[in-house]
Enzyme design. Structure first.
Site, PDB file in Angstrom:
ATOM      1  N   ARG A   5       0.837  -1.201   0.000  1.00 20.69           N
ATOM      2  CA  ARG A   5       0.000   0.000   0.000  1.00 20.69           C
ATOM      3  C   ARG A   5       0.882   1.266   0.000  1.00 20.69           C
ATOM      4  O   ARG A   5       1.033   1.924  -1.015  1.00 20.69           O
ATOM      5  CB  ARG A   5      -0.938  -0.024   1.235  1.00 20.69           C
ATOM      6  CG  ARG A   5      -2.139   0.913   1.130  1.00 20.69           C
ATOM      7  CD  ARG A   5      -1.858   2.362   1.495  1.00 20.69           C
ATOM      8  NE  ARG A   5      -1.362   2.539   2.861  1.00 20.69           N
ATOM      9  CZ  ARG A   5      -0.903   3.685   3.305  1.00 20.69           C
ATOM     10  NH1 ARG A   5      -0.874   4.757   2.523  1.00 20.69           N
ATOM     11  NH2 ARG A   5      -0.417   3.804   4.538  1.00 20.69           N
TER      12      ARG A   5
ATOM     13  N   HIS B  38       8.332   6.753   9.038  1.00 18.98           N
ATOM     14  CA  HIS B  38       9.124   6.865   7.813  1.00 18.98           C
ATOM     15  C   HIS B  38      10.573   7.109   8.196  1.00 18.98           C
ATOM     16  O   HIS B  38      10.867   7.662   9.249  1.00 18.98           O
ATOM     17  CB  HIS B  38       8.584   7.998   6.941  1.00 18.98           C
ATOM     18  CG  HIS B  38       7.338   7.607   6.204  1.00 18.98           C
ATOM     19  ND1 HIS B  38       7.318   7.353   4.854  1.00 18.98           N
ATOM     20  CD2 HIS B  38       6.080   7.378   6.644  1.00 18.98           C
ATOM     21  CE1 HIS B  38       6.098   7.008   4.491  1.00 18.98           C
ATOM     22  NE2 HIS B  38       5.318   7.015   5.557  1.00 18.98           N
TER      23      HIS B  38
ATOM     24  N   CYS C 173      10.193   8.870  -1.066  1.00 15.49           N
ATOM     25  CA  CYS C 173       9.472   9.967  -0.448  1.00 15.49           C
ATOM     26  C   CYS C 173       9.347  11.050  -1.507  1.00 15.49           C
ATOM     27  O   CYS C 173      10.340  11.695  -1.844  1.00 15.49           O
ATOM     28  CB  CYS C 173      10.271  10.452   0.757  1.00 15.49           C
ATOM     29  SG  CYS C 173       9.365  11.577   1.776  1.00 15.49           S
TER      30      CYS C 173
ATOM     31  N   ASN D  33       9.111   4.213   4.047  1.00  8.35           N
ATOM     32  CA  ASN D  33       8.837   3.581   5.334  1.00  8.35           C
ATOM     33  C   ASN D  33      10.102   2.946   5.877  1.00  8.35           C
ATOM     34  O   ASN D  33      11.055   2.701   5.149  1.00  8.35           O
ATOM     35  CB  ASN D  33       7.789   2.484   5.144  1.00  8.35           C
ATOM     36  CG  ASN D  33       6.433   3.051   4.748  1.00  8.35           C
ATOM     37  OD1 ASN D  33       6.013   2.951   3.605  1.00  8.35           O
ATOM     38  ND2 ASN D  33       5.757   3.664   5.682  1.00  8.35           N
TER      39      ASN D  33
END
Lengths: 306, 306
Positions: free
Chosen positions: B14, B211, B242, B251
Site C-alpha cells: 500500500r 518513515h 518519499c 517507510n
C-alpha cells in the site's frame, strides 16, 4: 532537566578515511577539519599513529595533529595502537589518545598483533609514560568488538566486563564502548552500558562508537543516551563504508545524529546548515566515494527551529 | 519478562507502491504477498480503496484483498479514506480498515478533501455502518502528520491529543500514531505516546507508522517499543521513497526492523533469510526502483542465532 549536552566526536578523518582507498591530500584534510570546527564540532579524531605502510591514508597524522591543535575550541584526538604511537601522538601535541582493545582476542591479534595480556601491558606502559612525563594527554581505551566479532562471532559479556576492569587497572582514564562490527542492538547497548557502569564506575564510561552496518546506528545511539552516555562518535556523511559488507555504511552519520539530538532538545553546539555544506569538500575530494545520510537529502522539517 | 512479541505490519503493497510510478501486475502482487506470509509476516496492508484515477497503482485492491483473505494466518488490512471506500473494503472481506486522519487540517483537505469536522463525521459513519451491519471488520484510524506537516510545519501537540479523543468518540477502535513526514524523533515519539495513552487509554494505541526520511526510523521504533507499542508498520526494502525528498527513503525497512527486534530478543515469527529472498521479487518486478536496507547487504552477524 538532567544533562542536555551531547558531545559529537567526529571520527571521519580517522575511521572514515582508513577504509577508503583514496589518499586525501594533507591540505584538504586541514580545510575539512577547519570547516568542521567552524560548523561547531568540538572534538575530532584526526588520525592514527600507525606505520604508513599499514595505513597510508593516515601517514600525515603528525602534521595534521600539529595543525589541528592550533585551532581554538577543538579537542584533538588520535588513535594509537601502542607505546611508540602514543609517544608520537604526545610529541605532536594530541590532547587525547585512544588505544583500541579488541575484546575478541582473535581480532586483537589480527588488528594490533597482540594478545589481551600484551595489550594490558601496553596500556600500562602508555599510562606510565604519561604519568612519568607529567603529560596532560587524556588516555582512553576503545573497547572494540564489544558487541561481537566478525571473525569469531559472539564475545562473552563477562569477557567484555573483565577486560574493561583490567584496562582501568592498567591506567586508562576512560572506556569508550565500541561496536566495531555493527552487531549491536539497542537492548544490548543498554544492558552492556549498565553492566560496565557498575563494574568500572558511571563516570568512566562516557562515550560510544557505533557503526551503521545494519541500519541500527541511531537507534543504538539513542539507547546509549538513555543510559547516560554523553559522547557519541560519528563521521560526516558516514564515510568509510565497511570493507567486509558491500553496500553497508560505516560509522553513524554525523548529520543525521546531530539532527536527532537537535530534535530531541540536546545541545551539540553544531550548526546543521554549516555541517551540510561540508559534504561538498568530501564530494569534491573523493568524487567516487559513496556518501551517506538522509537528513541532508530530505532537508530540515518545515518551520524547524534549531 | 513483559511482552516480548512485536507484530510487524507490512505496508509495502500500500504505502510502498502508491509512491512508485510503476504499476505492479496483480499476479506479481499476489506472489509477493504469499511470499511474505511464507516468511512469517502476519499482517499486511494490501492496498487502498480509493478511485483508480487517483492512485492507479492500487486499482486492483479489491481483487488483492479477495485473494489475500484466502491465505491462512494473515490479517488483511486496507486503507480507506471514506465510507464508500470502507464499504468496498468490507465487501471484499478485509479484516481491518484504516482511515487516515491528518492532524494537520491543511494536509487533510489536500489529502482527502475533508476538514477535521468532516473527517470525524466520516469516521462515525464508517463505525455506524460496521455496527449496524454486524461486521467483524476492525476499524482503526491513523493519526497522520502527528509529528509535523510538510505544508504547515509544526502541528500543536494539543491538537493531536484532542483529535485522537474525538476519533475515539466517533467510534474508532484504535489509533495508529503516524509520522507521515519523517519529522519524528525518539524523545517526541515517547512523549506523544505517553500523552495519547493517558488521553485515550493504553490499550487504544498499539501501533506506530514511521518513515525513515531523516534516518531516525529505527530509533523511533525502538523508542515506541519502550513505551509499550506492540505493532510497527514497515515496508520490505523500504520501497516507496518519499516524493517530496529526493534520495530519502520511505517507510522503515522491514528487514532491518526484524533484525533489530530479533537481536533484542523479541519474537516476530519472521524468518529473516526468507524475508531477504523476497527482495528478488521486487527487483525483478521493478528493476529501476531503489531498494533500501542495510542488513540484507551486510548479512547476519557471524554465529547469529535466530
Amino acid at each position: 532537566m538532567a544533562n542536555k549536552q551531547i558531545l559529537v566526536s567526529e571520527v571521519g578523518p580517522r575511521d572514515g578515511l582508513q577504509s577508503i582507498d583514496a589518499i586525501l591530500p594533507t591540505e584538504i584534510k586541514k580545510n575539512w577539519i577547519l570547516a568542521m570546527v567552524d560548523a561547531g564540532i568540538q572534538e575530532i579524531e584526526v588520525g592514527s599513529f600507525v606505520p604508513a605502510s599499514i595505513i597510508p591514508q593516515l601517514a600525515d597524522t603528525a602534521e595534521i595533529v600539529e595543525y589541528a591543535i592550533t585551532i581554538p575550541n577543538l579537542t584533538v584526538a588520535a588513535l594509537v595502537p601502542n607505546l611508540r604511537g602514543a609517544i608520537n601522538a604526545i610529541d605532536s601535541g594530541a590532547h587525547k589518545i585512544s588505544i583500541p582493545f579488541s575484546t575478541s582476542e582473535t581480532h586483537s591479534i589480527r588488528n594490533v598483533k597482540r594478545t589481551h595480556e600484551q595489550m594490558f601491558d601496553e596500556i600500562k606502559k602508555v599510562s606510565d609514560y604519561i604519568n612519568n612525563n607529567n603529560c596532560s594527554t587524556h588516555l582512553e581505551v576503545a573497547l572494540a568488538t564489544a558487541f561481537g566479532c566478525s571473525i569469531i562471532g559472539e564475545v562473552p559479556e563477562d569477557l567484555v566486563i573483565k577486560s574493561a576492569e583490567k584496562i582501568m587497572e592498567a591506567g586508562s582514564k576512560e572506556i569508550v564502548l565500541s561496536d566495531t562490527t555493527g552487531y549491536g542492538d539497542p537492548a544490548t547497548v543498554k544492558k552492556l552500558i549498565r553492566k560496565l557502569q557498575s563494574a568500572i564506575g558511571k563516570d568512566k564510561i562516557n562515550g560510544i562508537h557505533l557503526h551503521n552496518t545494519r541500519g541500527l546506528g541511531l537507534a543504538n545511539a539513542f539507547a546509549a543516551i538513555e543510559e547516560g552516555i554523553t559522547t557519541i562518535d560519528s563521521s560526516i556523511s558516514g564515510i568509510g563504508g565497511c570493507p567486509f559488507a558491500p553496500g553497508a555504511s560505516g560509522n553513524i552519520v554525523t548529520e543525521d545524529l546531530v539532527f536527532m539530538l537537535d530534535a530531541m532538545g540536546y545541545e551539540t553546539g553544531i550548526d546543521l546548515e554549516k555541517l551540510f555544506s561540508i559534504r561538498n569538500i568530501l564530494s569534491d575530494a573523493m568524487p567516487d566515494e559513496p556518501l551517506y545520510g538522509y537528513t541532508i537529502d530530505a532537508g530540515l522539517p518545515v518551520g524547524y527551529k534549531y
